[in-house]
Design an enzyme around this catalytic site. Sequence first.
Site, PDB file in Angstrom:
ATOM      1  N   GLU A 288     -13.589 -19.517  49.757  1.00 54.46           N
ATOM      2  CA  GLU A 288     -15.085 -18.793  50.192  1.00 54.46           C
ATOM      3  C   GLU A 288     -15.840 -18.342  49.449  1.00 54.46           C
ATOM      4  O   GLU A 288     -16.732 -17.667  49.513  1.00 54.46           O
ATOM      5  CB  GLU A 288     -14.205 -17.226  50.529  1.00 54.46           C
ATOM      6  CG  GLU A 288     -13.097 -16.767  49.891  1.00 54.46           C
ATOM      7  CD  GLU A 288     -13.202 -15.452  50.052  1.00 54.46           C
ATOM      8  OE1 GLU A 288     -13.293 -14.742  50.998  1.00 54.46           O
ATOM      9  OE2 GLU A 288     -12.915 -14.251  49.101  1.00 54.46           O
TER      10      GLU A 288
ATOM     11  N   HIS B 270     -15.949 -13.685  52.839  1.00 57.39           N
ATOM     12  CA  HIS B 270     -17.196 -14.544  52.442  1.00 57.39           C
ATOM     13  C   HIS B 270     -17.797 -15.732  53.251  1.00 57.39           C
ATOM     14  O   HIS B 270     -18.909 -16.263  52.577  1.00 57.39           O
ATOM     15  CB  HIS B 270     -16.812 -14.915  50.669  1.00 57.39           C
ATOM     16  CG  HIS B 270     -17.041 -13.712  50.044  1.00 57.39           C
ATOM     17  ND1 HIS B 270     -18.073 -12.631  49.824  1.00 57.39           N
ATOM     18  CD2 HIS B 270     -16.432 -12.973  49.430  1.00 57.39           C
ATOM     19  CE1 HIS B 270     -17.727 -11.759  49.100  1.00 57.39           C
ATOM     20  NE2 HIS B 270     -16.426 -11.924  48.946  1.00 57.39           N
TER      21      HIS B 270
END
Length: 275
Positions: free
Chosen positions: A39, A68
């Site tokens: 991420e 994210h």
Amino acid sequence: MRVLFLGDVVGRSGRTAVRILLPGLIERHGFDFVVVNAENSAGGFGITEEIFQSLIDCGADCITTGNHVWDQREALVFADRHERFLRPINYPVGTPGRGSNLYIARNGARVLVINVMGSLFMTALEDPFAAVTREVSACVLGHGCDAVIVDMHAEASSEKQTMGQYLDGKASIVVGTHTHVPTADQRILRNGTAFMTDIGMCGDYDSIIGMEKDEPIRRATTKIPQARLAPALGPATLSGLAVEIDDDTGLARKVAAVRIGPHLEPSEPDFGAKP
Ligand SMILES: [Fe+2]
Ligand SMILES: [Fe+2]
């Protein structure tokens, strides 16, 4: 079968370490399936399609993410194209991509991977326990699949342990990601699930959770943001968890922390010859 799960890859430093070290790790230990949380792989924020593909090309079978996941907007488009790309399953209905999928490992085993996001101190999504219950009930370990791997992307250790204990005996592996700091509690729970509260990050630990130190310190001391946060660029330490799963039961037989690099006490599995 043997599974390797690597924690959040942070920036170029983390990607470089994965590219250099992962093929050798797979070779040395005979991993049949590799999951990588990526991420933070694109400049610390999100993931691009090119980076996704490069991680797959160096040996990852499944890429998981977390809060994210959409930082690079292109993920909203490529998420639907790639079966090996997962985003947390408890995003609202209609969110691009998928939160779980069934894969065939190198040894032929059917592996269900679920990526879920915690509810404490994070964006409020669907209850992670309800979402995971639905998945493991629809594809039961030992019946619909031969292994179940859960990435519990969460802030609170308590919530990650709750997920591990809740799934004990129903999943092969439950790991926490997101905090970027490996915990020292890798173990097999009472009913056979391999668990580690957080598997740490693949990134430069001479940093603040993978990011260059100066700006976070400035922000903490002055309360004034003065620059963008950027990933630290020094050599990375790889961090994750290795698990040997019993082919008959789908439950864990051996666990070992994996830490390779300049910052943390080194650790590599000593599983011996493959059964
Ligand atoms: Fe992360
Ligand atoms: Fe995260």
